[in-house]
Motif scaffolding. Structure first.
Motif, PDB file in Angstrom:
ATOM      1  N   ALA A  38      58.411  11.712  37.892  1.00 38.86           N
ATOM      2  CA  ALA A  38      59.544  11.759  36.971  1.00 38.86           C
ATOM      3  C   ALA A  38      60.901  11.682  37.669  1.00 38.86           C
ATOM      4  O   ALA A  38      61.909  11.482  37.014  1.00 38.86           O
ATOM      5  N   ASP A  39      60.945  11.910  38.955  1.00 39.76           N
ATOM      6  CA  ASP A  39      62.134  11.763  39.797  1.00 39.76           C
ATOM      7  C   ASP A  39      63.264  12.772  39.548  1.00 39.76           C
ATOM      8  O   ASP A  39      63.789  13.317  40.492  1.00 39.76           O
ATOM      9  N   PHE A  40      63.661  12.985  38.318  1.00 39.55           N
ATOM     10  CA  PHE A  40      64.855  13.768  38.042  1.00 39.55           C
ATOM     11  C   PHE A  40      64.537  15.065  37.309  1.00 39.55           C
ATOM     12  O   PHE A  40      63.490  15.198  36.676  1.00 39.55           O
ATOM     13  N   TYR A  41      65.489  15.996  37.371  1.00 35.29           N
ATOM     14  CA  TYR A  41      65.267  17.314  36.787  1.00 35.29           C
ATOM     15  C   TYR A  41      64.859  17.244  35.315  1.00 35.29           C
ATOM     16  O   TYR A  41      63.847  17.804  34.917  1.00 35.29           O
ATOM     17  N   GLY A  58      40.853  24.669  36.101  1.00 35.94           N
ATOM     18  CA  GLY A  58      40.337  23.726  37.087  1.00 35.94           C
ATOM     19  C   GLY A  58      41.096  22.419  37.102  1.00 35.94           C
ATOM     20  O   GLY A  58      40.884  21.574  37.968  1.00 35.94           O
ATOM     21  N   GLY A  59      42.007  22.222  36.137  1.00 32.70           N
ATOM     22  CA  GLY A  59      42.797  21.002  36.069  1.00 32.70           C
ATOM     23  C   GLY A  59      43.872  20.971  37.144  1.00 32.70           C
ATOM     24  O   GLY A  59      44.210  21.986  37.751  1.00 32.70           O
ATOM     25  N   THR A  60      44.432  19.789  37.366  1.00 33.02           N
ATOM     26  CA  THR A  60      45.384  19.587  38.452  1.00 33.02           C
ATOM     27  C   THR A  60      46.595  18.798  37.977  1.00 33.02           C
ATOM     28  O   THR A  60      46.459  17.836  37.232  1.00 33.02           O
ATOM     29  N   ILE A  61      47.760  19.212  38.442  1.00 32.62           N
ATOM     30  CA  ILE A  61      48.987  18.443  38.265  1.00 32.62           C
ATOM     31  C   ILE A  61      49.472  18.052  39.651  1.00 32.62           C
ATOM     32  O   ILE A  61      49.582  18.901  40.537  1.00 32.62           O
ATOM     33  N   VAL A  62      49.766  16.778  39.840  1.00 34.76           N
ATOM     34  CA  VAL A  62      50.371  16.293  41.079  1.00 34.76           C
ATOM     35  C   VAL A  62      51.761  15.782  40.726  1.00 34.76           C
ATOM     36  O   VAL A  62      51.917  14.974  39.810  1.00 34.76           O
ATOM     37  N   MET A  63      52.769  16.284  41.451  1.00 31.32           N
ATOM     38  CA  MET A  63      54.144  15.862  41.230  1.00 31.32           C
ATOM     39  C   MET A  63      54.635  15.071  42.431  1.00 31.32           C
ATOM     40  O   MET A  63      54.589  15.557  43.560  1.00 31.32           O
ATOM     41  N   ASP A  64      55.093  13.868  42.165  1.00 27.51           N
ATOM     42  CA  ASP A  64      55.638  13.016  43.213  1.00 27.51           C
ATOM     43  C   ASP A  64      57.043  13.496  43.583  1.00 27.51           C
ATOM     44  O   ASP A  64      57.755  14.056  42.742  1.00 27.51           O
ATOM     45  N   ASP A  65      57.424  13.262  44.826  1.00 28.88           N
ATOM     46  CA  ASP A  65      58.772  13.582  45.323  1.00 28.88           C
ATOM     47  C   ASP A  65      59.113  15.061  45.260  1.00 28.88           C
ATOM     48  O   ASP A  65      60.257  15.438  45.036  1.00 28.88           O
ATOM     49  N   TYR A  66      58.119  15.918  45.472  1.00 30.72           N
ATOM     50  CA  TYR A  66      58.348  17.353  45.476  1.00 30.72           C
ATOM     51  C   TYR A  66      58.877  17.750  46.851  1.00 30.72           C
ATOM     52  O   TYR A  66      58.119  17.895  47.807  1.00 30.72           O
ATOM     53  N   ALA A  67      60.181  17.905  46.961  1.00 32.28           N
ATOM     54  CA  ALA A  67      60.823  18.159  48.255  1.00 32.28           C
ATOM     55  C   ALA A  67      61.091  19.648  48.443  1.00 32.28           C
ATOM     56  O   ALA A  67      62.123  20.162  48.045  1.00 32.28           O
ATOM     57  N   ASP A  68      60.137  20.333  49.045  1.00 33.57           N
ATOM     58  CA  ASP A  68      60.328  21.726  49.440  1.00 33.57           C
ATOM     59  C   ASP A  68      60.547  21.704  50.950  1.00 33.57           C
ATOM     60  O   ASP A  68      59.589  21.679  51.723  1.00 33.57           O
ATOM     61  N   LEU A  69      61.796  21.673  51.354  1.00 31.33           N
ATOM     62  CA  LEU A  69      62.119  21.495  52.771  1.00 31.33           C
ATOM     63  C   LEU A  69      61.681  22.674  53.630  1.00 31.33           C
ATOM     64  O   LEU A  69      61.506  22.517  54.838  1.00 31.33           O
ATOM     65  N   ASP A  70      61.485  23.849  53.034  1.00 29.65           N
ATOM     66  CA  ASP A  70      60.972  24.979  53.804  1.00 29.65           C
ATOM     67  C   ASP A  70      59.518  24.746  54.203  1.00 29.65           C
ATOM     68  O   ASP A  70      59.076  25.196  55.257  1.00 29.65           O
ATOM     69  N   LYS A  71      58.754  24.055  53.361  1.00 26.63           N
ATOM     70  CA  LYS A  71      57.340  23.802  53.652  1.00 26.63           C
ATOM     71  C   LYS A  71      57.094  22.430  54.251  1.00 26.63           C
ATOM     72  O   LYS A  71      56.041  22.186  54.838  1.00 26.63           O
ATOM     73  N   ASN A  72      58.033  21.517  54.065  1.00 28.08           N
ATOM     74  CA  ASN A  72      57.888  20.162  54.583  1.00 28.08           C
ATOM     75  C   ASN A  72      59.267  19.641  54.960  1.00 28.08           C
ATOM     76  O   ASN A  72      59.967  19.045  54.144  1.00 28.08           O
ATOM     77  N   ALA A  73      59.658  19.854  56.204  1.00 30.73           N
ATOM     78  CA  ALA A  73      60.991  19.468  56.668  1.00 30.73           C
ATOM     79  C   ALA A  73      61.210  17.962  56.637  1.00 30.73           C
ATOM     80  O   ALA A  73      62.347  17.493  56.638  1.00 30.73           O
ATOM     81  N   ARG A  74      60.123  17.175  56.588  1.00 28.94           N
ATOM     82  CA  ARG A  74      60.248  15.709  56.582  1.00 28.94           C
ATOM     83  C   ARG A  74      60.398  15.143  55.177  1.00 28.94           C
ATOM     84  O   ARG A  74      60.593  13.946  55.009  1.00 28.94           O
ATOM     85  N   ALA A  75      60.279  15.970  54.158  1.00 22.54           N
ATOM     86  CA  ALA A  75      60.302  15.470  52.772  1.00 22.54           C
ATOM     87  C   ALA A  75      61.617  14.757  52.470  1.00 22.54           C
ATOM     88  O   ALA A  75      62.682  15.145  52.951  1.00 22.54           O
ATOM     89  N   TRP A  76      61.516  13.732  51.661  1.00 23.92           N
ATOM     90  CA  TRP A  76      62.693  13.002  51.207  1.00 23.92           C
ATOM     91  C   TRP A  76      63.400  13.873  50.181  1.00 23.92           C
ATOM     92  O   TRP A  76      62.880  14.109  49.086  1.00 23.92           O
ATOM     93  N   ALA A  77      64.572  14.366  50.514  1.00 22.11           N
ATOM     94  CA  ALA A  77      65.241  15.381  49.705  1.00 22.11           C
ATOM     95  C   ALA A  77      66.272  14.805  48.731  1.00 22.11           C
ATOM     96  O   ALA A  77      67.104  15.536  48.220  1.00 22.11           O
ATOM     97  N   GLU A  78      66.193  13.515  48.457  1.00 25.13           N
ATOM     98  CA  GLU A  78      67.185  12.897  47.574  1.00 25.13           C
ATOM     99  C   GLU A  78      66.912  13.158  46.095  1.00 25.13           C
ATOM    100  O   GLU A  78      67.725  12.804  45.245  1.00 25.13           O
TER     101      GLU A  78
END
Length: 113
Positions: A38-41, A58-78
């Motif tokens: 969804a990209d935006f807030y 047991g279901g799963t949600i996957v969110m694209d572009d989830y930038a948690d810089l504390d857990k993944n410093a390489r994440a694209w934070a835009e």
């Protein structure tokens, strides 16, 4: 993709093109898997408010572009709205895993209990 489903005798996924707020009323009552890009807030919050109550145990949600810089410093934070929408909609009550992809790709994964 449709050929693969036919070969495996599986029903293909249903795709509802359009804006989230105009299509989410077409969701099934129960959801086992949701991939939200969804990209935006506002769009992520809208999707999460519609999907979360329908996720089966047991279901799963996957969110694209989830930038948690504390857990993944390489994440694209835009696109910081994705993480903020998760935090706001869930109020911090649900656990989320951060999955690191190639280079700056990052995903938030929620598994319902």
């Amino acid at each position: 993709m449709l050929d693969l489903h036919a070969r495996l005798n599986l029903k293909p996924p249903v795709i509802h093109p359009g804006w989230f707020d105009a299509t989410l009323d077409q969701l099934p009552d129960e959801i086992a898997f949701a991939y939200i890009d969804a990209d935006f807030y506002e769009s992520m919050a809208c999707a999460l408010r519609a999907v979360l109550p329908r996720i089966v145990p047991g279901g799963t949600i996957v969110m694209d572009d989830y930038a948690d810089l504390d857990k993944n410093a390489r994440a694209w934070a835009e696109l910081p709205g994705v993480k903020k929408a998760w935090d706001d909609v869930t109020g911090g009550r649900l656990e989320l895993d951060v999955i690191i992809g190639f280079d700056d790709l990052a995903f938030g994964v929620y598994r319902a209990v």
